[in-house]
Motif scaffolding. Structure first.
Motif, mmCIF file in Angstrom:
data_model
loop_
_atom_site.group_PDB
_atom_site.id
_atom_site.type_symbol
_atom_site.label_atom_id
_atom_site.label_comp_id
_atom_site.label_asym_id
_atom_site.label_seq_id
_atom_site.Cartn_x
_atom_site.Cartn_y
_atom_site.Cartn_z
ATOM 1 N N ASP A 223 0.850 -1.184 0.000
ATOM 2 C CA ASP A 223 0.000 0.000 0.000
ATOM 3 C C ASP A 223 0.891 1.241 0.000
ATOM 4 O O ASP A 223 2.124 1.143 -0.028
ATOM 5 C CB ASP A 223 -0.958 -0.008 1.192
ATOM 6 C CG ASP A 223 -0.236 -0.064 2.541
ATOM 7 O OD1 ASP A 223 0.952 0.330 2.609
ATOM 8 O OD2 ASP A 223 -0.863 -0.494 3.532
ATOM 9 N N PHE A 224 0.280 2.423 0.066
ATOM 10 C CA PHE A 224 1.057 3.658 -0.061
ATOM 11 C C PHE A 224 2.003 3.849 1.115
ATOM 12 O O PHE A 224 3.142 4.307 0.931
ATOM 13 C CB PHE A 224 0.111 4.861 -0.185
ATOM 14 C CG PHE A 224 0.825 6.135 -0.542
ATOM 15 C CD1 PHE A 224 1.192 6.409 -1.853
ATOM 16 C CD2 PHE A 224 1.150 7.065 0.437
ATOM 17 C CE1 PHE A 224 1.865 7.576 -2.179
ATOM 18 C CE2 PHE A 224 1.820 8.238 0.121
ATOM 19 C CZ PHE A 224 2.177 8.491 -1.186
ATOM 20 N N ASP A 225 1.566 3.508 2.315
ATOM 21 C CA ASP A 225 2.427 3.669 3.487
ATOM 22 C C ASP A 225 3.667 2.770 3.387
ATOM 23 O O ASP A 225 4.778 3.172 3.775
ATOM 24 C CB ASP A 225 1.656 3.338 4.766
ATOM 25 C CG ASP A 225 0.615 4.396 5.090
ATOM 26 O OD1 ASP A 225 0.786 5.546 4.648
ATOM 27 O OD2 ASP A 225 -0.383 4.062 5.763
ATOM 28 N N GLN A 226 3.488 1.566 2.863
ATOM 29 C CA GLN A 226 4.638 0.669 2.668
ATOM 30 C C GLN A 226 5.579 1.222 1.607
ATOM 31 O O GLN A 226 6.800 1.117 1.741
ATOM 32 C CB GLN A 226 4.142 -0.729 2.275
ATOM 33 C CG GLN A 226 3.434 -1.465 3.397
ATOM 34 C CD GLN A 226 2.768 -2.736 2.923
ATOM 35 O OE1 GLN A 226 2.200 -2.803 1.829
ATOM 36 N NE2 GLN A 226 2.808 -3.781 3.748
ATOM 37 N N PHE A 227 4.997 1.835 0.577
ATOM 38 C CA PHE A 227 5.826 2.473 -0.452
ATOM 39 C C PHE A 227 6.692 3.574 0.154
ATOM 40 O O PHE A 227 7.897 3.655 -0.105
ATOM 41 C CB PHE A 227 4.922 3.051 -1.552
ATOM 42 C CG PHE A 227 5.529 4.204 -2.302
ATOM 43 C CD1 PHE A 227 6.577 4.003 -3.202
ATOM 44 C CD2 PHE A 227 5.074 5.499 -2.097
ATOM 45 C CE1 PHE A 227 7.145 5.075 -3.884
ATOM 46 C CE2 PHE A 227 5.632 6.567 -2.775
ATOM 47 C CZ PHE A 227 6.675 6.359 -3.667
ATOM 48 N N VAL A 228 6.085 4.425 0.977
ATOM 49 C CA VAL A 228 6.832 5.520 1.614
ATOM 50 C C VAL A 228 7.945 4.965 2.498
ATOM 51 O O VAL A 228 9.061 5.489 2.528
ATOM 52 C CB VAL A 228 5.887 6.415 2.436
ATOM 53 C CG1 VAL A 228 6.676 7.417 3.281
ATOM 54 C CG2 VAL A 228 4.931 7.156 1.512
ATOM 55 N N SER A 229 7.641 3.887 3.207
ATOM 56 C CA SER A 229 8.621 3.290 4.110
ATOM 57 C C SER A 229 9.791 2.671 3.349
ATOM 58 O O SER A 229 10.953 2.851 3.722
ATOM 59 C CB SER A 229 7.934 2.222 4.975
ATOM 60 O OG SER A 229 8.864 1.576 5.805
ATOM 61 N N GLN A 230 9.498 1.954 2.256
ATOM 62 C CA GLN A 230 10.543 1.245 1.520
ATOM 63 C C GLN A 230 11.283 2.138 0.524
ATOM 64 O O GLN A 230 12.418 1.866 0.168
ATOM 65 C CB GLN A 230 9.937 0.046 0.790
ATOM 66 C CG GLN A 230 9.397 -1.030 1.730
ATOM 67 C CD GLN A 230 8.821 -2.220 0.976
ATOM 68 O OE1 GLN A 230 9.293 -2.588 -0.092
ATOM 69 N NE2 GLN A 230 7.775 -2.830 1.546
ATOM 70 N N TYR A 231 10.622 3.189 0.064
ATOM 71 C CA TYR A 231 11.236 4.109 -0.907
ATOM 72 C C TYR A 231 11.333 5.505 -0.288
ATOM 73 O O TYR A 231 10.852 6.491 -0.849
ATOM 74 C CB TYR A 231 10.407 4.163 -2.190
ATOM 75 C CG TYR A 231 10.433 2.891 -3.004
ATOM 76 C CD1 TYR A 231 11.270 2.763 -4.112
ATOM 77 C CD2 TYR A 231 9.632 1.806 -2.663
ATOM 78 C CE1 TYR A 231 11.295 1.599 -4.867
ATOM 79 C CE2 TYR A 231 9.650 0.630 -3.416
ATOM 80 C CZ TYR A 231 10.481 0.539 -4.507
ATOM 81 O OH TYR A 231 10.511 -0.620 -5.254
ATOM 82 N N GLY A 232 11.973 5.579 0.861
ATOM 83 C CA GLY A 232 12.057 6.836 1.601
ATOM 84 C C GLY A 232 12.751 7.956 0.851
ATOM 85 O O GLY A 232 12.538 9.133 1.161
ATOM 86 N N TRP A 233 13.564 7.608 -0.154
ATOM 87 C CA TRP A 233 14.256 8.646 -0.922
ATOM 88 C C TRP A 233 13.302 9.405 -1.842
ATOM 89 O O TRP A 233 13.592 10.538 -2.255
ATOM 90 C CB TRP A 233 15.381 8.031 -1.764
ATOM 91 C CG TRP A 233 14.931 6.944 -2.701
ATOM 92 C CD1 TRP A 233 14.818 5.614 -2.424
ATOM 93 C CD2 TRP A 233 14.506 7.115 -4.057
ATOM 94 N NE1 TRP A 233 14.354 4.935 -3.524
ATOM 95 C CE2 TRP A 233 14.159 5.830 -4.536
ATOM 96 C CE3 TRP A 233 14.405 8.213 -4.906
ATOM 97 C CZ2 TRP A 233 13.710 5.615 -5.846
ATOM 98 C CZ3 TRP A 233 13.947 8.015 -6.202
ATOM 99 C CH2 TRP A 233 13.612 6.733 -6.659
#
Length: 346
Positions: A223-233
């Protein structure tokens, strides 16, 4: 497919940069027109706070809610990398056209029109098994705030201006003006924080939609929160790019925003920027992507209306309104055309 994802990310950051110099006028128009800062000083000031908004969103709001909304404008069943690429290309084209002609259009609604238009082209404009292409729960609030954001900014600016004038009616005019020039540094910084927090997240949302789709094709559902966490750059770079874009300026639009709508004094500049900042922080809280262009325009109109309605150049304002209304359908049409071309050659 990985190459296509990389192209999308690169173009998204280019759009982010263009968004920065396209919307630079929003942050600096009043502070330049009142001669509080030179144009160069103003863009550096605005760019710094555009980037600083990253830390506000991450550590104070503790989420990137606007990015999450943008990623869900289109139902997942109709999102592909071709759709996202066509949407970004269309948004870049329309942003450059409006920048060239000095039209303060909305980068937010350009992006929405591009994304939705390409998705509709992909689905041939029809629902599939009862599922609509457009996620109306996310799109409708964004569309309505084409009108609500400037209206809210206008009302807040009107009352802030009336309040300031009432409180300062016995002040020494020269001393008061010097104070408001200093306060404009604070109000423009607040507006730039709101601008960065709102607009940088839109690019995050588009990149997020692309990455989530790409990971899904490999069997990695996120989901979007996991995206933010894994792709923090991605969030960090999104805020950085819009800051760099702001430093490049957008002087044609500065002229429209700073002088053609109404003449702005330091007091009025403080009122307009404060009203714009309040509106942007409110909409970020409610996760509604809005146009910083619409917001500050409404705020400037609200300030001008406190003097007399004729102080606002309504002919310019009506032309701006037409540009805002036409942005979504034109961007959608361009995106649909680009999508069909991409499907033939990519």
């Amino acid at each position: 497919m990985f190459t296509l994802l990389v192209i999308i990310i690169v173009l998204a950051f280019i759009f982010d940069y263009i968004n920065g110099f396209h919307d630079a006028a929003n942050s600096i128009a009043t502070i330049v027109s009142t001669k509080v800062l030179t144009p160069f000083q103003a863009v550096v000031w605005a760019a710094f706070f555009n980037f600083a908004a990253f830390f506000i969103s991450k550590y104070i709001f503790k989420e990137f809610g606007i990015g999450n909304t943008v990623a869900k404008w289109v139902q997942p069943e109709f999102i592909t990398l071709h759709v996202i690429l066509a949407g970004i290309i269309a948004a870049i084209i329309w942003n450059l056209i409006t920048w060239w002609f000095g039209i303060p259009s909305s980068s937010s609604h350009t992006l929405m029109g591009g994304f939705v238009g390409a998705a509709l082209a992909n689905a041939h404009g029809f629902a599939d098994n009862g599922i609509h292409v457009i996620n109306y729960a996310k799109v409708v609030p964004t569309f309505l705030f084409i009108f609500f954001a400037p209206l809210i900014g206008m009302v807040i600016a009107f009352f802030i201006t009336i309040l300031i004038v009432h409180l300062c009616k016995r002040s020494n005019p020269y001393r008061a003006e010097n104070w408001f020039k200093k306060l404009q540094l604070v109000s423009s910084a607040a507006f730039s924080l709101g601008h960065g927090g709102n607009d940088a997240q839109k690019v995050m949302g588009i990149i997020g939609a692309a990455v989530i789709y790409y990971e899904g094709t490999k069997g990695n559902h996120m989901d979007f929160d996991q995206f933010v966490s894994q792709y923090g750059w991605v969030p960090f770079t999104s805020f950085l790019c819009i800051g760099i874009g702001t430093m490049s300026g957008g002087w044609k639009i500065v002229k429209t925003m700073g002088t053609r709508i109404t003449k702005v004094t330091p007091l009025e500049g403080v009122a307009a920027e404060t009203a714009g900042a309040i509106t942007l922080f409110l909409t970020e809280h409610f996760k509604i992507p809005v146009s910083t262009t619409h917001t500050i325009t409404g705020s400037i109109i609200g300030v001008g209306a406190t003097k007399r309605l004729s102080a606002v150049r309504w002919g310019v304002t009506v032309n701006l309104l037409w540009a805002w209304i036409l942005t979504i359908p034109i961007s959608a049409f361009i995106a649909a055309c680009v999508f069909y071309v991409l499907k033939m050659f990519v």
